[in-house]
Motif scaffolding. Structure first.
Motif, PDB file in Angstrom:
ATOM      1  N   MET A 115       0.855  -1.185   0.000  1.00 30.24           N
ATOM      2  CA  MET A 115       0.000   0.000   0.000  1.00 30.24           C
ATOM      3  C   MET A 115       0.896   1.241   0.000  1.00 30.24           C
ATOM      4  SD  MET A 115      -2.831   1.320   2.783  1.00 30.24           S
ATOM      5  CE  MET A 115      -4.203   0.387   2.132  1.00 30.24           C
ATOM      6  N   ARG A 116       0.554   2.206  -0.838  1.00 26.59           N
ATOM      7  CA  ARG A 116       1.298   3.461  -0.895  1.00 26.59           C
ATOM      8  C   ARG A 116       0.643   4.503   0.012  1.00 26.59           C
ATOM      9  NH1 ARG A 116       5.014   3.290  -4.971  1.00 26.59           N
ATOM     10  NH2 ARG A 116       4.690   1.697  -6.588  1.00 26.59           N
ATOM     11  N   GLU A 117       1.424   5.537   0.362  1.00 26.99           N
ATOM     12  CA  GLU A 117       0.908   6.581   1.240  1.00 26.99           C
ATOM     13  C   GLU A 117      -0.323   7.266   0.647  1.00 26.99           C
ATOM     14  OE1 GLU A 117       4.057   6.231   0.399  1.00 26.99           O
ATOM     15  OE2 GLU A 117       5.353   6.350   2.161  1.00 26.99           O
ATOM     16  N   ALA A 118      -0.318   7.491  -0.664  1.00 30.10           N
ATOM     17  CA  ALA A 118      -1.455   8.155  -1.301  1.00 30.10           C
ATOM     18  C   ALA A 118      -2.725   7.327  -1.177  1.00 30.10           C
ATOM     19  CB  ALA A 118      -1.141   8.430  -2.773  1.00 30.10           C
ATOM     20  N   VAL A 119      -2.573   6.005  -1.289  1.00 32.63           N
ATOM     21  CA  VAL A 119      -3.733   5.113  -1.179  1.00 32.63           C
ATOM     22  C   VAL A 119      -4.252   5.117   0.256  1.00 32.63           C
ATOM     23  CG1 VAL A 119      -4.542   2.742  -1.468  1.00 32.63           C
ATOM     24  CG2 VAL A 119      -2.872   3.699  -3.069  1.00 32.63           C
ATOM     25  N   LEU A 120      -3.337   5.102   1.217  1.00 34.02           N
ATOM     26  CA  LEU A 120      -3.746   5.160   2.622  1.00 34.02           C
ATOM     27  C   LEU A 120      -4.502   6.449   2.903  1.00 34.02           C
ATOM     28  CD1 LEU A 120      -3.688   4.072   5.516  1.00 34.02           C
ATOM     29  CD2 LEU A 120      -1.426   5.108   5.790  1.00 34.02           C
ATOM     30  N   GLY A 121      -4.000   7.560   2.394  1.00 32.04           N
ATOM     31  CA  GLY A 121      -4.671   8.832   2.595  1.00 32.04           C
ATOM     32  C   GLY A 121      -6.052   8.864   1.976  1.00 32.04           C
ATOM     33  N   GLU A 122      -6.168   8.311   0.772  1.00 28.62           N
ATOM     34  CA  GLU A 122      -7.464   8.258   0.098  1.00 28.62           C
ATOM     35  C   GLU A 122      -8.442   7.388   0.872  1.00 28.62           C
ATOM     36  OE1 GLU A 122     -10.011   8.863  -3.439  1.00 28.62           O
ATOM     37  OE2 GLU A 122      -8.285   9.882  -2.561  1.00 28.62           O
ATOM     38  N   LEU A 123      -7.956   6.289   1.388  1.00 29.05           N
ATOM     39  CA  LEU A 123      -8.795   5.376   2.151  1.00 29.05           C
ATOM     40  C   LEU A 123      -9.333   6.052   3.409  1.00 29.05           C
ATOM     41  CD1 LEU A 123      -9.710   2.350   2.173  1.00 29.05           C
ATOM     42  CD2 LEU A 123      -7.772   1.914   3.660  1.00 29.05           C
ATOM     43  N   LEU A 124      -8.479   6.781   4.103  1.00 33.37           N
ATOM     44  CA  LEU A 124      -8.914   7.480   5.306  1.00 33.37           C
ATOM     45  C   LEU A 124      -9.939   8.564   4.980  1.00 33.37           C
ATOM     46  CD1 LEU A 124      -5.465   7.821   7.103  1.00 33.37           C
ATOM     47  CD2 LEU A 124      -7.408   6.470   7.898  1.00 33.37           C
ATOM     48  N   THR A 125      -9.761   9.210   3.855  1.00 34.56           N
ATOM     49  CA  THR A 125     -10.685  10.274   3.448  1.00 34.56           C
ATOM     50  C   THR A 125     -12.055   9.727   3.090  1.00 34.56           C
ATOM     51  OG1 THR A 125      -8.848  11.610   2.601  1.00 34.56           O
ATOM     52  CG2 THR A 125     -11.066  12.153   1.819  1.00 34.56           C
ATOM     53  N   LYS A 126     -12.083   8.596   2.377  1.00 35.96           N
ATOM     54  CA  LYS A 126     -13.334   8.042   1.869  1.00 35.96           C
ATOM     55  C   LYS A 126     -13.986   7.035   2.814  1.00 35.96           C
ATOM     56  CE  LYS A 126     -13.102  10.374  -1.916  1.00 35.96           C
ATOM     57  NZ  LYS A 126     -14.059  11.490  -2.161  1.00 35.96           N
ATOM     58  N   SER A 127     -13.367   6.797   3.971  1.00 39.23           N
ATOM     59  CA  SER A 127     -13.941   5.846   4.945  1.00 39.23           C
ATOM     60  C   SER A 127     -14.108   6.574   6.278  1.00 39.23           C
ATOM     61  CB  SER A 127     -13.029   4.628   5.113  1.00 39.23           C
ATOM     62  OG  SER A 127     -12.751   4.027   3.872  1.00 39.23           O
ATOM     63  N   PRO A 128     -15.142   7.380   6.405  1.00 39.45           N
ATOM     64  CA  PRO A 128     -15.287   8.241   7.594  1.00 39.45           C
ATOM     65  C   PRO A 128     -15.515   7.485   8.894  1.00 39.45           C
ATOM     66  CG  PRO A 128     -17.272   8.307   6.251  1.00 39.45           C
ATOM     67  CD  PRO A 128     -16.253   7.561   5.448  1.00 39.45           C
ATOM     68  N   HIS A 129     -15.881   6.186   8.809  1.00 39.69           N
ATOM     69  CA  HIS A 129     -16.138   5.405  10.022  1.00 39.69           C
ATOM     70  C   HIS A 129     -15.027   4.398  10.316  1.00 39.69           C
ATOM     71  CE1 HIS A 129     -20.123   7.150  10.174  1.00 39.69           C
ATOM     72  NE2 HIS A 129     -20.370   6.743   8.948  1.00 39.69           N
ATOM     73  N   LEU A 130     -13.928   4.496   9.588  1.00 46.57           N
ATOM     74  CA  LEU A 130     -12.821   3.564   9.786  1.00 46.57           C
ATOM     75  C   LEU A 130     -12.188   3.777  11.163  1.00 46.57           C
ATOM     76  CD1 LEU A 130     -11.256   1.324   8.356  1.00 46.57           C
ATOM     77  CD2 LEU A 130      -9.746   3.075   7.410  1.00 46.57           C
ATOM     78  N   GLU A 131     -12.184   2.712  11.976  1.00 47.32           N
ATOM     79  CA  GLU A 131     -11.702   2.806  13.355  1.00 47.32           C
ATOM     80  C   GLU A 131     -10.398   2.052  13.580  1.00 47.32           C
ATOM     81  OE1 GLU A 131     -14.805   1.386  15.856  1.00 47.32           O
ATOM     82  OE2 GLU A 131     -16.101   3.137  15.532  1.00 47.32           O
ATOM     83  N   SER A 132     -10.085   1.073  12.729  1.00 45.48           N
ATOM     84  CA  SER A 132      -8.909   0.241  12.975  1.00 45.48           C
ATOM     85  C   SER A 132      -8.222  -0.107  11.660  1.00 45.48           C
ATOM     86  CB  SER A 132      -9.329  -1.046  13.697  1.00 45.48           C
ATOM     87  OG  SER A 132      -8.231  -1.919  13.867  1.00 45.48           O
ATOM     88  N   ILE A 133      -6.896   0.101  11.608  1.00 46.81           N
ATOM     89  CA  ILE A 133      -6.086  -0.276  10.448  1.00 46.81           C
ATOM     90  C   ILE A 133      -4.861  -1.043  10.940  1.00 46.81           C
ATOM     91  CG2 ILE A 133      -4.702   0.513   8.491  1.00 46.81           C
ATOM     92  CD1 ILE A 133      -6.375   2.970   8.294  1.00 46.81           C
ATOM     93  N   SER A 134      -4.640  -2.222  10.368  1.00 52.40           N
ATOM     94  CA  SER A 134      -3.434  -3.012  10.635  1.00 52.40           C
ATOM     95  C   SER A 134      -2.773  -3.324   9.303  1.00 52.40           C
ATOM     96  CB  SER A 134      -3.784  -4.315  11.357  1.00 52.40           C
ATOM     97  OG  SER A 134      -4.326  -4.065  12.633  1.00 52.40           O
ATOM     98  N   ILE A 135      -1.510  -2.929   9.169  1.00 52.91           N
ATOM     99  CA  ILE A 135      -0.768  -3.153   7.924  1.00 52.91           C
ATOM    100  C   ILE A 135       0.491  -3.941   8.267  1.00 52.91           C
ATOM    101  CG2 ILE A 135       0.334  -2.085   5.939  1.00 52.91           C
ATOM    102  CD1 ILE A 135      -1.372   0.397   6.429  1.00 52.91           C
ATOM    103  N   HIS A 136       0.588  -5.143   7.704  1.00 57.53           N
ATOM    104  CA  HIS A 136       1.730  -6.026   7.955  1.00 57.53           C
ATOM    105  C   HIS A 136       2.452  -6.314   6.637  1.00 57.53           C
ATOM    106  CE1 HIS A 136       0.331  -7.726  12.030  1.00 57.53           C
ATOM    107  NE2 HIS A 136      -0.536  -6.781  11.694  1.00 57.53           N
TER     108      HIS A 136
END
Length: 458
Positions: A190-211
């Motif tokens: 996952m790239r930083e831009a994708v992470l940023g987009e995901l956070l913007t478009k997922s207003p109820h996102l409470e937990s992210i785990s990236i391994h």
């Protein structure tokens, strides 16, 4: 629509052919769906052939957990099974999602070793989950044989951005991403831009785990509109810096190489898990978390070289810490008393856990190395040693805590190996060795036990 259920009421039509004693099929939908939820996806789908009563009941399941644990075990034992198991796995997932017609899905989990070779297939699964307004999404694409350095062949999480650096683009309807609350990615780039987009478009996102992501380098997460409460970055080898600021995060975990870490404006941060390569515990690590000293309640550290721990000078006390866990990689019968002294930094600690990772059993020292200077701990109630094997280092540490923890109520000794199941333990690890450690703990610690303190040997 979110509560819509595909009902098969027990009328005369769908009870035809049923045995008059088949009381299970005559139960209400809610009961039968609860029964199906206890089965694997494969077993639940098979019930559709029992009768018309059961035909579509499995489609009411809100969790589709495609955990191929048994297949992965077979592959780990003999990699020649990989191609056949992969074929069966993808066929099963494709078959289920083609038939599943419930409008919403709570939890969707993929667990199998799949690389970028299967990008188009995984894309379809992802589109299915998002279309069903999934709340919890897990893509666990790694086998038990973890090697995060080989992430070139990872599947890449798709983007809605027209960024030339992004490997592929998958258009998600924005409205459907609003349902996402939890995201777990293992061996997914996952790239930083994708992470940023995901956070913007997922207003109820409470937990992210990236391994094991191979693309992340500079991570910036912040903004008062974020609902993110739990953030985890594990074994992502190219991460250089992490900046978290101005949102309501409650727990943060980082395991990897040393990084530039900045935490600011995080009033709800209570739990931190930290492991920065061989750095272990150092003044730098404590300095990175000091800005949150007033809110932190739970700390966990992983230490790879206990003999290389830097002297901790002028460390600011963390008075609100109630639980401390140290995971220590032990290669010899090391003296562990330095870690007991570390508790002085946490004057109000109530639970202290030492987890010892041993990759092989080593000879026990015959003599004590030295005694740590006494420091009475007035609030410590529970002390645990996990991975105890009866060496002098274990005994020194346990004896020190028994002598100096005035409020101690319980000490727990667990001789079972603490290694990850994925790591093949050597022949030295056996029930016999564990029993020897138990016997040693009873013999050596019972005479030292203060009145009113409970000794628990697992």
């Amino acid at each position: 629509m979110g509560n819509q259920r595909l009902r098969c009421p027990p009328n005369k039509t769908n009870l035809k052919g049923l045995n008059s004693n088949d009381f299970i099929s005559r139960m209400p939908d809610d009961i039968l769906i609860m029964v199906l939820s206890r089965l694997s996806v494969k077993e639940a789908v098979v019930t559709s052939i029992l009768s018309t009563r059961w035909r579509f009941l499995w489609c009411n399941l809100k969790t589709l957990n495609f955990d191929a644990r048994q297949a992965l075990d077979n592959i780990d034992n003999d990699f020649r099974f990989y191609l056949s198991e992969r074929y069966k796995y993808t066929k099963q997932v494709n078959g289920v999602i083609r038939s599943y017609n419930h409008p919403t899905l709570h939890h969707f989990r993929i667990r199998f070793y799949l690389t970028c070779e299967y990008t188009s297939v995984i894309d379809e699964w992802l589109k299915f989950a998002v279309k069903k307004k999934v709340e919890s999404l897990e893509l666990d694409l790694e086998t038990n044989q973890k090697n995060y350095l080989h992430n070139t062949f990872n599947y890449s999480f798709p983007s809605r951005l027209s960024d030339k650096s992004t490997s592929h683009i998958l258009i998600f309807p924005s409205a459907n991403l609003e349902s996402l609350k939890k995201l777990y990615l293992n061996s997914v780039n996952m790239r930083e831009a994708v992470l940023g987009e995901l956070l913007t478009k997922s207003p109820h996102l409470e937990s992210i785990s990236i391994h094991g992501s191979g693309y992340l380098t500079h991570i910036h997460v912040g903004g008062r509109d974020l609902k993110l409460k739990h953030f985890e970055i594990m074994e992502c080898p190219h991460v250089v810096s992490v900046y978290l600021s101005d949102f309501g995060i409650e727990s943060f975990a980082y395991v990897g190489q040393p990084i530039d870490l900045h935490l600011s404006g995080l009033p709800n941060l209570k739990n931190v898990v930290m492991s920065q390569g061989v750095a272990g515990l150092s003044n730098i690590v404590f300095g990175q978390i000091s800005s949150c000293a007033s809110t932190l309640q739970t700390l966990s550290f992983r230490i790879y070289h206990p003999m290389k721990i830097a002297k901790l000078y002028s460390i600011r006390q963390l008075p609100n810490i109630r639980k401390l866990t140290l995971t220590i990689v032990v290669r010899r019968d090391n003296c562990l008393l330095d870690f007991a002294s570390l508790v002085n930094v946490f004057p109000n600690i109530q639970t202290f856990t030492i987890k010892l990772l041993r990759f092989s059993l080593m000879g026990r020292r015959r003599k004590l190395t030295y005694r740590a200077s006494a420091h009475h701990h007035e609030h410590l109630k529970l002390f645990q040693i996990l991975g105890y094997y009866g060496g002098i280092g274990d005994l020194e540490l346990a004896a020190y805590m028994l002598q100096n923890a005035n409020a101690l109520e319980k000490i727990v000794i667990d001789p079972r190996t603490q290694l990850d199941k994925a790591i093949k333990a050597t022949k030295d690890f056996s029930e016999n060795n564990e029993e020897v450690a138990r016997s040693s703990a009873r013999l050596r610690l019972l005479p030292l036990l203060p009145q009113g303190v409970e000794l628990v040997i697992l």
